[in-house]
Write an enzyme that holds these catalytic residues in place. Structure first.
Site, PDB file in Angstrom:
ATOM      1  CB  CYS A 124      -0.315  -6.638  20.747  1.00  0.00           C
ATOM      2  SG  CYS A 124       1.326  -6.801  20.007  1.00  0.00           S
ATOM      3  CG  HIS A 184      -0.557  -1.645  21.438  1.00  0.00           C
ATOM      4  ND1 HIS A 184      -0.823  -2.343  22.588  1.00  0.00           N
ATOM      5  CD2 HIS A 184       0.343  -2.388  20.755  1.00  0.00           C
ATOM      6  CE1 HIS A 184      -0.098  -3.463  22.592  1.00  0.00           C
ATOM      7  NE2 HIS A 184       0.610  -3.519  21.491  1.00  0.00           N
TER       8      HIS A 184
HETATM    9  N1  GLN Z   1       5.799  -9.850  22.345  1.00  0.00           N
HETATM   10  C1  GLN Z   1       4.891  -9.760  21.284  1.00  0.00           C
HETATM   11  C2  GLN Z   1       5.516  -9.383  19.956  1.00  0.00           C
HETATM   12  O1  GLN Z   1       6.498  -8.667  19.927  1.00  0.00           O
HETATM   13  C3  GLN Z   1       3.758  -8.805  21.656  1.00  0.00           C
HETATM   14  C4  GLN Z   1       4.165  -7.358  21.737  1.00  0.00           C
HETATM   15  C5  GLN Z   1       3.052  -6.434  22.168  1.00  0.00           C
HETATM   16  O2  GLN Z   1       2.085  -6.834  22.824  1.00  0.00           O
HETATM   17  N2  GLN Z   1       3.195  -5.170  21.854  1.00  0.00           N
HETATM   18  O3  GLN Z   1       5.031  -9.804  18.933  1.00  0.00           O
END
Ligand code: GLN
Length: 256
Positions: free
Chosen positions: A95, A195
């Site tokens: 992510c 995740h």
């Molecule tokens: N800030 C990024 C997004 O919302 C990554 C979020 C995350 O790592 N869960 O796309």
């Protein structure tokens, strides 16, 4: 032979939704086979040299944390990571980490953070967040398998033509919720939105990373890993995959 050198990038800032479980999985699966592995946590201000690493993990974070690490990452780590991967080191990024390894990530506030350029991908904010469980089919290494995980992101990631996606989404948004792709693969480096933690429920992917890292450590083209008793892990995978399939399509995509 020295231990596999595993680097966890910004564990204090970029680690959400169980990302640390990926590091634990890599450590345990090496240790269970008697393969020495050592963990180094690298954060703001710490130097990283390509010669000191066989395996890298870079987890997720929200825009705020990504903004905090992005300057340090570009100046002190990005070049070393590219060099390490080009030289055969393995990498998993999830992510926010995946986004920062692309060419650029634009935050929801419209701030463009330049990325390390390891992956030829560009990430921009979408009109809504993609939140929910994800089921992906992948042909990585010529075998069709599934990956399960959890996504929560507003960024949409677009791959340059020719860059290999990690897989196809069966349930969930993946890279952008439009083209059916999830993640990307470049040499031994993997970017993904999953995740979860990702690796405990998808142990074969952990072994792919370990295999590449061990080959890099030993300076050999290929190594093989002793199989482990993965009945419990495979059962966890199957039951999560079945639950996601049963809920199929009912993936929440929240408004801002
Ligand atoms: N800030 C990024 C997004 O919302 C990554 C979020 C995350 O790592 N869960 O796309």
């Amino acid at each position: 032979m020295g231990a596999i050198r595993l680097v966890h990038l910004y564990p204090d800032l970029m680690s959400v939704y169980g990302d640390r479980g990926n590091v634990l999985t890599l450590m345990r699966r090496a240790e269970w086979r008697g393969i020495p592995i050592e963990l180094r946590e690298v954060s703001l201000g710490d130097e990283l040299s390509a010669a000191d690493v066989d395996l890298i993990f870079f987890g997720g974070g929200q825009d705020r944390e990504q903004t905090v690490v992005s300057g340090d990452f570009l100046q002190q780590k990005g070049g070393a990571i590219r060099e390490a991967v080009e030289g055969g080191a393995a990498l998993l990024s999830v992510c926010g980490g995946y986004q920062l390894l692309g060419t650029s990530y634009t935050t929801v506030d419209g701030r463009e953070l330049p990325g390390a350029g390891l992956f030829e991908v560009r990430s921009v904010p979408g009109p809504r967040r993609h939140i929910g469980n994800v089921l992906v089919e992948t042909d990585l290494d010529g075998q069709t398998r599934t990956l399960v995980g959890f996504e929560n992101h507003s960024g949409r990631t677009y791959l340059a033509p020719g860059l290999q996606p990690l897989g196809r989404t069966i349930v969930g948004a993946g890279n952008n919720g439009e083209d059916g792709t999830e993640g990307c693969v470049y040499l031994g480096a993997i970017g993904s939105y999953l995740h979860g933690s990702l690796l405990p429920k998808n142990p074969w992917l952990a072994d792919r990373l370990l295999r590449d890292a061990l080959a890099h450590r030993r300076g050999e083209a290929r190594v093989s890993l002793e199989p482990l008793d993965d009945r419990l892990e495979d059962e966890a995978h199957r039951s999560v995959a079945a639950r996601i399939r049963a809920a199929g399509g009912r993936v929440k995509s929240g408004a801002w």
